[in-house]
Design an enzyme around this catalytic site. Structure first.
Site, short mmCIF file in Angstrom:
data_model
loop_
_atom_site.label_atom_id
_atom_site.label_comp_id
_atom_site.label_asym_id
_atom_site.label_seq_id
_atom_site.Cartn_x
_atom_site.Cartn_y
_atom_site.Cartn_z
N HIS A 54 0.82 -1.21 0.00
CA HIS A 54 0.00 0.00 0.00
C HIS A 54 0.86 1.27 0.00
O HIS A 54 1.33 1.71 1.05
CB HIS A 54 -0.89 -0.03 1.25
CG HIS A 54 -1.95 1.02 1.28
ND1 HIS A 54 -3.15 0.83 1.92
CD2 HIS A 54 -2.01 2.28 0.78
CE1 HIS A 54 -3.89 1.93 1.81
NE2 HIS A 54 -3.21 2.83 1.13
N PHE A 57 2.03 6.71 -5.14
CA PHE A 57 2.93 7.55 -5.92
C PHE A 57 1.96 8.46 -6.67
O PHE A 57 0.84 8.06 -6.95
CB PHE A 57 3.79 6.72 -6.88
CG PHE A 57 4.79 5.82 -6.17
CD1 PHE A 57 5.05 5.96 -4.82
CD2 PHE A 57 5.46 4.81 -6.87
CE1 PHE A 57 5.96 5.13 -4.16
CE2 PHE A 57 6.37 3.98 -6.22
CZ PHE A 57 6.61 4.13 -4.87
N ARG A 58 2.34 9.67 -6.96
CA ARG A 58 1.33 10.60 -7.48
C ARG A 58 1.38 10.77 -9.00
O ARG A 58 0.91 11.78 -9.51
CB ARG A 58 1.48 11.95 -6.78
CG ARG A 58 1.37 11.89 -5.26
CD ARG A 58 0.04 11.32 -4.79
NE ARG A 58 -0.09 11.51 -3.33
CZ ARG A 58 -1.06 10.99 -2.60
NH1 ARG A 58 -1.97 10.20 -3.16
NH2 ARG A 58 -1.11 11.21 -1.30
N ASN A 88 -5.69 5.94 -6.75
CA ASN A 88 -6.28 7.29 -6.67
C ASN A 88 -5.36 8.35 -7.27
O ASN A 88 -5.07 9.38 -6.65
CB ASN A 88 -6.70 7.64 -5.24
CG ASN A 88 -5.55 7.72 -4.26
OD1 ASN A 88 -4.47 7.19 -4.50
ND2 ASN A 88 -5.76 8.39 -3.14
N ASP A 148 -8.95 2.68 -2.65
CA ASP A 148 -8.33 3.31 -1.48
C ASP A 148 -8.29 4.83 -1.55
O ASP A 148 -8.03 5.42 -2.60
CB ASP A 148 -6.90 2.79 -1.26
CG ASP A 148 -6.29 3.45 -0.05
OD1 ASP A 148 -6.78 3.20 1.05
OD2 ASP A 148 -5.38 4.27 -0.22
N HIS A 228 -5.01 -0.60 6.12
CA HIS A 228 -4.72 0.19 7.33
C HIS A 228 -5.72 0.02 8.48
O HIS A 228 -6.42 0.96 8.84
CB HIS A 228 -4.56 1.67 7.00
CG HIS A 228 -5.48 2.23 5.93
ND1 HIS A 228 -6.85 2.14 6.01
CD2 HIS A 228 -5.22 2.88 4.79
CE1 HIS A 228 -7.39 2.71 4.96
NE2 HIS A 228 -6.42 3.17 4.19
N ASN A 274 -5.70 9.37 7.32
CA ASN A 274 -6.97 8.68 7.21
C ASN A 274 -6.72 7.18 7.04
O ASN A 274 -6.08 6.81 6.07
CB ASN A 274 -7.70 9.25 5.99
CG ASN A 274 -9.14 8.83 5.95
OD1 ASN A 274 -9.61 8.18 6.88
ND2 ASN A 274 -9.83 9.18 4.88
N ASP A 301 1.27 2.80 3.62
CA ASP A 301 0.33 3.85 3.17
C ASP A 301 1.11 5.15 2.92
O ASP A 301 0.62 6.25 3.23
CB ASP A 301 -0.80 4.07 4.17
CG ASP A 301 -1.97 4.84 3.56
OD1 ASP A 301 -1.92 5.16 2.36
OD2 ASP A 301 -2.93 5.12 4.31
N PRO A 319 -5.15 14.46 4.23
CA PRO A 319 -4.70 13.33 5.03
C PRO A 319 -3.60 12.54 4.33
O PRO A 319 -3.66 12.37 3.10
CB PRO A 319 -5.97 12.48 5.19
CG PRO A 319 -6.84 12.85 4.03
CD PRO A 319 -6.49 14.26 3.65
O1 DOR Z 1 -4.22 9.33 4.73
C1 DOR Z 1 -4.52 8.87 3.64
N1 DOR Z 1 -3.99 9.36 2.51
N2 DOR Z 1 -5.39 7.86 3.56
C2 DOR Z 1 -5.87 7.42 2.39
O2 DOR Z 1 -6.67 6.51 2.39
C3 DOR Z 1 -5.46 8.06 1.13
C4 DOR Z 1 -4.16 8.71 1.26
C5 DOR Z 1 -3.80 9.64 0.12
O3 DOR Z 1 -4.03 9.31 -1.04
O4 DOR Z 1 -3.22 10.69 0.41
ZN ZN Z 2 -6.68 4.21 2.57
#
Ligand code: DOR
Ligand code: ZN
Length: 430
Positions: A54, A57-58, A88, A148, A228, A274, A301, A319
């Protein structure tokens, strides 16, 4: 290419020995052969390369905060040889072309196997399923699906996703959050949030979805993975599910094992995550559940964000926390240094079990002749986390300034050195 790793202790056991690698495979153990490259481990612990189920990377979409190359470098510096990047992104990884491009870029960089996770629903909208089969059959061979960042809250859609995933034998990873119970929530619902005037995120928002999805999996089959896990109640539900023989696995993050909501007094947005940081009773229950196998693995995460999204009022901070480069140090502090567990345990929860859950045939393998040389060296070494020194493109680590006693000093992917002394190597195509 021949590489000799001298003076290392596989799984932290026995006297130091030498490991000889030829063409990406462990060719001999305990023999000092001529090599093109020699690494002196100086008594370091040798583990199978770490696997993270988990990370975020953006790329595509927010390459200003992390790219596949910088994320791979953070992974290599942290000891990882394979990671799973969540869907995501922008655009969302909901089609083969996006998944295949993430995989290809990771392979071109050659620092870590970057496995894209496909989204469960189109555009993460929670309305219509994606084509799991097409993503699975593409170059990336997508084997895990998750929305996620968001939960698949619609129970009928989740039932259909479970039935579809069971037919293809792919893994469904659920971000368990009943969104109706977390509207506007930014912190764990409890005394601290009340005192600080922060809107609370109750445990039941996670646990109600975990319970529901365990029951859906009991009745409709397939393999369910809980992302998580953050509460003692989730651990109890998982224990019950496993006692029934339901095919469910789960992960816990280093930050949920170490930190509690007591850090929120600073109102520092770096601590917003989160699911939120909970209470000490939860961290202790999560440690216990990991030790007894109720929770299967540690996953970071790793969630990079820029300062414009983190250095703002707590309510407005996005988050997410960095995790890849600090996880091994945190986990060894909690479990090994304290005497709660040994390095075999670390190998199990950070390499072998994640590889098994994701069905990666060449990761999490024994350190033995004939096995792929995906390896991590961990040394006893005092170091202080400095967010400015990380390989990640972002700096949102909640562990900045913390001291640790172990550090990843080298990582090898199929025999190729991908990091040394916490510094990632350049990508192959640089
Ligand atoms: O804290 C979090 N950040 N929880 C998630 O489920 C998504 C993640 C994010 O993509 O930044
Ligand atoms: Zn998550």
């Amino acid at each position: 290419m021949k590489t000799l790793i001298k003076n290392v202790r596989p799984y932290g056991e026995g006297e130091p020995t030498d490991v000889f690698i030829e063409d990406g495979v462990i060719a001999a153990i305990g023999e000092n052969r001529d090599a093109d490259e020699t690494i002196d481990g100086d008594g370091a612990v040798l583990l199978p390369g770490l696997v993270d189920l988990h990370v975020h990377f953006r790329e595509p979409g927010r390459e200003d905060t992390e790219t596949i190359v910088t994320g791979s470098q953070a992974a290599a510096a942290g000891g990882f040889t394979a990671v799973f990047t969540m869907a995501n992104t922008n655009p969302v990884t909901d089609q083969p072309v996006i998944a295949d491009s993430v995989w290809a870029k990771g392979q071109a960089a050659g620092l870590c196997d970057v496995h894209p996770v496909g989204s469960i629903t189109q555009g993460l909208k929670g309305e219509a399923l994606t084509e799991f089969g097409m993503m699975n059959r593409g170059d990336a061979g997508v084997r895990m699906f998750s929305d996620d960042g968001k939960c698949v809250t619609d129970p009928l859609l989740m039932r259909r996703a479970i039935e579809y995933a069971a037919g293809l034998d792919v893994l469904l990873a659920q971000h368990a959050e009943e969104h109706r119970l977390t509207e506007g929530a930014v912190a764990h619902e409890g005394e601290n949030a009340a005192r600080l005037g922060l809107r609370g995120w109750p445990r039941v928002a996670e646990e109600s979805i975990v319970a529901r999805d365990i029951l859906l999996t009991r009745d409709y089959g397939g393999r369910l993975h809980i992302c998580h896990a953050s509460t003692a109640g989730t651990a109890e539900l998982l224990r019950w599910a496993k006692s029934l023989g339901v095919n469910v696995s789960a992960e816990v993050t280093p930050h949920h094992l170490l930190l509690t909501d007591s850090v929120l007094d600073s109102y520092d947005g770096v601590f917003r995550v989160n699911p939120p940081l909970r209470e000490e009773s939860d961290t202790l229950a999560l440690r216990e559940a990991l030790l007894d196998g109720t929770i299967d693995v540690i996953a970071t995460d790793h969630a990079p964000h820029g300062s414009e999204d983190k250095c703002v009022e707590f309510d407005h901070a996005k988050p997410g926390m960095l995790g890849l480069e600090t996880s091994l140090a945190i986990v060894s502090e909690i479990f090994v240094r304290s005497g709660l567990a040994d390095w075999r345990f670390i190998a199990r929860v950070m390499s072998e079990r994640p590889a098994e859950i994701a069905r990666l045939a060449d990761q999490g393998r024994p350190i033995a002749v004939g096995e792929p040389a995906n390896l991590t060296l961990v040394a006893e070494k005092d170091w202080t986390v400095d967010r400015g020194q990380l390989a990640s493109k972002s700096e949102n680590t909640p562990f900045n300034g913390m001291d640790f006693s172990h550090r990843v000093v080298a990582t090898l992917l199929r025999g190729r050195v991908t990091s040394r002394d916490g510094q990632a190597c350049a990508p192959a195509n640089a």
